[in-house]
Design a protein around this motif. Structure first.
Motif, PDB file in Angstrom:
ATOM      1  N   ARG A 648      21.871 -28.332  44.983  1.00  9.16           N
ATOM      2  CA  ARG A 648      21.087 -27.134  45.237  1.00  9.16           C
ATOM      3  C   ARG A 648      21.251 -26.713  46.693  1.00  9.16           C
ATOM      4  NH1 ARG A 648      15.169 -27.927  43.664  1.00  9.16           N
ATOM      5  NH2 ARG A 648      15.218 -25.669  43.355  1.00  9.16           N
ATOM      6  N   THR A 672       9.683 -26.460  38.396  1.00  7.04           N
ATOM      7  CA  THR A 672      10.249 -26.738  37.079  1.00  7.04           C
ATOM      8  C   THR A 672       9.835 -28.117  36.586  1.00  7.04           C
ATOM      9  OG1 THR A 672      12.314 -26.868  35.795  1.00  7.04           O
ATOM     10  CG2 THR A 672      12.384 -27.677  38.063  1.00  7.04           C
ATOM     11  N   HIS A 676      16.945 -31.471  36.968  1.00  8.27           N
ATOM     12  CA  HIS A 676      18.103 -30.716  37.452  1.00  8.27           C
ATOM     13  C   HIS A 676      19.393 -31.486  37.148  1.00  8.27           C
ATOM     14  CE1 HIS A 676      15.725 -27.818  39.832  1.00  8.27           C
ATOM     15  NE2 HIS A 676      14.915 -28.839  40.072  1.00  8.27           N
ATOM     16  N   TYR A 677      20.425 -30.763  36.707  1.00  7.43           N
ATOM     17  CA  TYR A 677      21.724 -31.394  36.456  1.00  7.43           C
ATOM     18  C   TYR A 677      22.582 -31.380  37.727  1.00  7.43           C
ATOM     19  CZ  TYR A 677      26.069 -32.587  34.011  1.00  7.43           C
ATOM     20  OH  TYR A 677      27.237 -33.188  33.586  1.00  7.43           O
ATOM     21  N   GLU A 678      22.589 -30.254  38.422  1.00  4.99           N
ATOM     22  CA  GLU A 678      23.276 -30.086  39.701  1.00  4.99           C
ATOM     23  C   GLU A 678      24.751 -30.499  39.623  1.00  4.99           C
ATOM     24  OE1 GLU A 678      21.149 -31.814  42.942  1.00  4.99           O
ATOM     25  OE2 GLU A 678      19.300 -30.722  42.531  1.00  4.99           O
ATOM     26  N   GLU A 833      17.745 -20.521  38.826  1.00  2.00           N
ATOM     27  CA  GLU A 833      18.695 -21.605  38.564  1.00  2.00           C
ATOM     28  C   GLU A 833      18.688 -21.843  37.054  1.00  2.00           C
ATOM     29  OE1 GLU A 833      18.979 -26.462  39.263  1.00  2.00           O
ATOM     30  OE2 GLU A 833      17.704 -25.232  40.559  1.00  2.00           O
ATOM     31  N   GLU A 835      20.470 -23.879  33.536  1.00  2.00           N
ATOM     32  CA  GLU A 835      21.326 -24.907  32.945  1.00  2.00           C
ATOM     33  C   GLU A 835      22.037 -24.336  31.725  1.00  2.00           C
ATOM     34  OE1 GLU A 835      21.834 -27.633  34.376  1.00  2.00           O
ATOM     35  OE2 GLU A 835      20.072 -28.105  35.569  1.00  2.00           O
ATOM     36  N   THR A 869      25.401 -26.178  35.860  1.00  2.00           N
ATOM     37  CA  THR A 869      24.288 -25.556  36.573  1.00  2.00           C
ATOM     38  C   THR A 869      24.769 -24.261  37.217  1.00  2.00           C
ATOM     39  OG1 THR A 869      23.300 -27.713  37.055  1.00  2.00           O
ATOM     40  CG2 THR A 869      22.560 -25.843  38.376  1.00  2.00           C
ATOM     41  N   TYR A 871      23.667 -21.078  39.658  1.00  2.00           N
ATOM     42  CA  TYR A 871      22.684 -20.644  40.645  1.00  2.00           C
ATOM     43  C   TYR A 871      22.727 -19.123  40.786  1.00  2.00           C
ATOM     44  CZ  TYR A 871      22.505 -25.580  41.988  1.00  2.00           C
ATOM     45  OH  TYR A 871      22.359 -26.945  41.973  1.00  2.00           O
ATOM     46  N   HIS A 889      15.279 -22.997  35.313  1.00  2.00           N
ATOM     47  CA  HIS A 889      14.450 -23.812  36.204  1.00  2.00           C
ATOM     48  C   HIS A 889      13.601 -22.832  36.998  1.00  2.00           C
ATOM     49  CE1 HIS A 889      16.245 -27.731  35.509  1.00  2.00           C
ATOM     50  NE2 HIS A 889      17.450 -27.209  35.644  1.00  2.00           N
TER      51      HIS A 889
END
Length: 903
Positions: A648, A672, A676-678, A833, A835, A869, A871, A889
């Motif tokens: 992120r 959220t 997060h997968y990021e 954000e 997914e 992910t 953004y 998110h």
């Protein structure tokens, strides 16, 4: 003159009387064609001939003169369906009759009973008893108008009106009786809402208003505009259920109606308009009625039961009627365009709290138990689903084979193949809908066990073979089920291969069509069939699919559908059409057979066509180069799935002189509850040219994400401060997924402001689901898509883009698009954000289950699913046919566009 007129009047009356007494009132009306020989009718019936037996003029006359209403099928003559019947006495309560007291000679004898009430009749010698005539017993609020519209297309039949008792009218030994049933909870709700409308002139609420005005004022719904969902109306409904039942015995109105319809022999029985049918019974009579229901065997009351929740699938049980000597014109069955007479009301869960559901279970427990309803508002449990409802392609819809691109015909079934069919699954105790949960969801936990999916036709064609099977209907998934195309492909693959093995493919007629047949096979995703064709026919692996090939495909499919002998075209769901090729899917044009096999992602197809070292394109790349590229759809042959880290960002963004510390959310909430997968499992680039997009991604069938693609001004236009200036008090329709009507669901029963959606909009209809906005209209966007600088950048990247459909979307934490698939698309995220859960075409699936609920379960094979992910500012480009689901998110805003390429 007067004497002559009087004579004519007497003569006409005499003729009408003769016709009336000989054949019943419907024969007078429907007997417009002199060459129609009406069979003798049972008293109290209405005889309906199939539309295939009537010429166009006769059909129009029948439609014009038979009016279908909620209170029964009546004629313009205005007569009762039962000659000689007396007018109902107001408030008269019929005496209940026990099971033992019924005239047994009027009830079909069944000795072989299948699950769910589907049985085969036999005489004492064990031989099947012929039942060549069909009788349909209408029952209020079970979709009988829809059933009538379907039956008229395929056979002739008689109708027992809604008011009349089956045993009083009588069922002959040669008649196959269809009955109707519905979950008691939804049945009560539909009846109450329908009868609460002020325009009603007959029915239980009209009867209640006449005999107990005070109770009517207390119990009738008031505000139909909002679906009767106000707290006051919901309370009125709950009190109405209790009021209509018996005061001293656990017996509800629906149980009384069912008893009156199927167990009573009272000729004056009226289950339709009597509000005191149960309430007016003595305690002894009510107890006797309840006992009769508890001891009754529903399999002996009708030859086949139609569940309102699965009418399309249940109607395929007419094959049992056919096996006993009846005639069914199967090609005309299709899916009716007629409505189902549904009442206008809010979601079932809105009206049934725990106490009300418990009350209905107590009042109508026998109906729940005997027809397999375990839950209020739910579908029958799997154990109650008859075997005839299962998908049995070998016995139901055989393949056809001619040199002229054949039409469907019924005939003997081909020999069974090793592939497990739904019949095999049923024999092993597997739920009939389980095949809808295929790879990668085959082992997912928490699959529904109380929602039976309605059926639809799926088809595929390769060369001379055109096959259809009955499978789950993707438009009836609701928010509880899922459909995987890999399961349907396996069944179709087996059928097509069986058909082709009977053909002389070495003949000149098919050698000349080898390339076209291989394209059909690959784009339909049929691995065993493709392997067989590769061995039997010489085809050019590197020959590109052309516009001419596309035209031939389209003409052949049009010819097959038009020659389908009456099947409704909308019932044809083609694996080829939905996930391989359609006229709009121009990305396939210019790709050769090997490239298309890679794009589909089925390793078995690809391996049957070519060695891994073979050159696949003009750039000298091999099959191995394609499958080892990051994000390759051929998951089984690719390297172990790789993920590119996407941490992120802590960047700021300046909008209107204000610096936002979170460049992703611009003042909107980013809190959220979802991990997060990021990272991203497919390729991420900082820039992309038109040529790079074509060569590296479209040709290779791969998705791609472009970082920071959206124009800054377009992102700033959606900052919270700007949006609230224009839309703070505006209210919007939200739903659990985009366009919930596409899977048979409904949006929320109320509207929301943007701030309410930001916090995660919940509504009673969809429980804890975070609902979101998805529409073709801009909503909170200040500009149309085509006016934005971001779209101008997309036009430079895809100069030939032809925008087919656009969607503006926004929603709170955990909201997003449920799993689905379509033509090529691009998606730009302006706020938030997101997914992504992505599958290649051969694993494409459609679900009505919200994304967080679907993927928040164990047993899913995540090795077969790409995650990524996205953004704010990022652009995602998906090729044709890739399945995908998304999840926000915090608050998220973006645009998705389906597109093809201009010629």
């Amino acid at each position: 003159m007067v004497r002559a007129c009087f004579g004519l009047l007497v003569g006409a009356t005499w003729v009408a009387l003769v016709l009336y007494t000989q054949a019943g009132p419907i024969s007078v009306i429907a007997g417009f064609s002199r060459d129609i020989a009406f069979p003798p009718l049972v008293e109290g019936r209405e005889h309906v001939r199939s539309s295939t037996e009537l010429d166009a003029e006769a059909s129009d006359a029948l439609k014009a003169e038979i009016v279908v209403e909620d209170r029964g099928v009546v004629s313009l003559a205005g007569r009762s369906s039962l000659p000689g019947s007396q007018p109902e006495e107001s408030g008269k309560v019929p005496e209940p009759v026990s099971e033992e007291a019924q005239p047994q000679d009027q009830i079909p004898s069944q000795s072989s009973v299948l699950a769910g009430g589907l049985q085969t009749s036999s005489d004492t010698s064990g031989r099947k008893q012929r039942k060549s005539q069909l009788a349909y017993a209408r029952f209020p609020k079970t979709g009988s108008r829809y059933v009538l519209s379907r039956l008229r297309k395929v056979t002739q039949f008689s109708v027992i009106p809604e008011k009349k008792a089956v045993r009083a009218v009588g069922v002959a030994a040669h008649e196959f009786l269809l009955g109707s049933v519905r979950n008691p909870c939804t049945s009560y709700l539909s009846l109450w809402a329908f009868q609460s409308e002020a325009s009603r002139r007959a029915g239980v609420m009209v009867n209640l208003r006449k005999h107990d005005p005070e109770a009517y004022q207390r119990l009738a719904g008031r505000n139909s505009a909002n679906g009767f969902t106000s707290p006051e109306d919901v309370n009125r409904f709950r009190n109405w259920i209790k009021f209509m039942g018996h005061a001293d015995v656990q017996l509800g109105l629906l149980s009384g109606r069912f008893h009156g319809k199927y167990l009573s022999r009272d000729r004056d029985m009226d289950i339709l308009d009597n509000a005191f049918l149960v309430r007016g019974l003595s305690k002894e009579a009510a107890a006797e009625t309840a006992k009769a229901l508890q001891t009754a065997s529903v399999s002996e009351l009708a030859d086949c039961w139609l569940h309102t929740e699965s009418l399309d699938a249940d109607l395929t049980r007419l094959e049992n009627f056919e096996s006993l000597g009846g005639q069914v014109h199967w090609p005309s069955l299709g899916i009716s365009s007629s409505g189902r007479g549904e009442s206008q009301h809010g979601g079932c869960e809105t009206f049934f709290d725990e106490a009300t559901a418990k009350l209905v279970f107590e009042l109508d427990g026998s109906l729940f138990e005997k027809f397999g309803y375990d839950t209020c508002c739910g579908h029958p449990r799997p154990a109650s689903v008859p075997a005839a409802e299962l998908v049995q392609p070998q016995a139901d819809l055989p393949a056809t084979s001619t040199l002229a691109w054949p039409v469907l015909s019924r005939g003997p079934a081909p020999a069974p193949q090793p592939l497990q069919t739904e019949h095999d699954m049923a024999a092993s105790g597997v739920h009939p809908d389980s095949w809808a949960w295929g790879d990668p969801f085959a082992n997912a936990v928490g699959r529904p066990t109380d929602h039976t999916m309605q059926g639809a036709l799926w088809d595929a064609s390769v060369g001379p073979c055109y096959v259809k099977v009955m499978g789950p209907n993707e438009r009836k998934l609701l928010t509880v089920n899922l459909l995987t195309l890999s399961s349907i492909r396996r069944v179709l693959d087996d059928r097509v291969l069986t058909c082709l093995e009977k053909e002389n493919l070495a003949g000149a007629a098919w050698l000349s069509k080898a390339n076209l047949m291989m394209f059909q096979c690959i784009l339909s995703g049929l691995p065993r069939t493709c392997s067989y064709l590769a061995k039997m026919l010489p085809f050019e692996k590197l020959k590109a699919f052309t516009e001419e090939d596309a035209r031939i495909f389209e003409e052949q499919r049009e010819a097959q559908h038009l020659s389908g002998r009456g099947y409704a075209r909308k019932s044809h769901l083609s694996v080829l059409g939905l996930t391989g090729f359609r006229r709009q899917w121009t990305h396939v044009i210019g790709r050769n057979a090997l490239q298309l096999a890679v794009w589909m992602g089925d390793a078995d197809i690809l391996q049957s066509l070519s060695p891994m070292s073979e050159t696949i394109d003009a750039e000298g790349r091999t099959v191995l180069d394609y499958v080892r590229a990051l994000g390759s759809p051929v998951l089984k042959l690719a390297l172990p799935k790789q993920s590119l880290p996407r941490p992120r960002s802590q960047q700021t963004l300046r909008c209107d002189g204000q610096d936002f510390s979170s460049a992703t959310h611009l003042g909107w909430t980013e809190a959220t509850t979802w991990p997060h997968y990021e990272a991203c499992d497919f390729e991420v680039v900082d820039s992309l040219t038109e040529e790079e997009l074509r060569s590296r991604f479209v040709d290779m069938g791969r998705p791609v994400l472009v970082r920071n693609f959206a124009a800054v001004e377009d992102r700033c236009a959606l900052a919270k401060s700007r949006v609230m200036q224009e839309h703070r008090f505006e209210r919007f329709n939200l739903g659990p997924i985009a366009y919930p009507q596409l899977i048979g669901a409904k949006p929320c029963e109320k509207t929301f402001t943007v701030e309410e959606a930001e916090q995660g909009a919940r509504c009673f209809r969809h429980g804890n689901t975070s609902n979101y906005y998805a529409s073709h209209s801009p909503g909170i966007f200040s500009k149309q898509l085509t006016e934005t600088e971001t779209f101008a950048k997309v036009k430079k990247l895809i100069p030939r883009i032809n925008q087919m459909s656009k969607q503006y979307f926004w929603g709170g934490d955990r909201s997003g698009a449920a799993l689905h698939y379509h033509v090529a698309a691009f998606n730009v995220l302006f706020i938030g954000e997101k997914e992504w859960y992505v599958t290649p075409p051969y694993l494409a699936a459609r679900s009505g289950i919200p994304t967080y609920e679907l993927f928040d379960r164990s047993g899913i094979s995540m090795d077969h699913i790409f995650r990524c992910t996205q953004y704010a500012g990022d652009l995602v480009l998906l090729p044709d046919g890739w399945g995908h689901a998304t999840l926000n998110h915090g608050f998220g805003v973006g645009i998705g566009v389906l597109y093809n390429l201009q010629k």
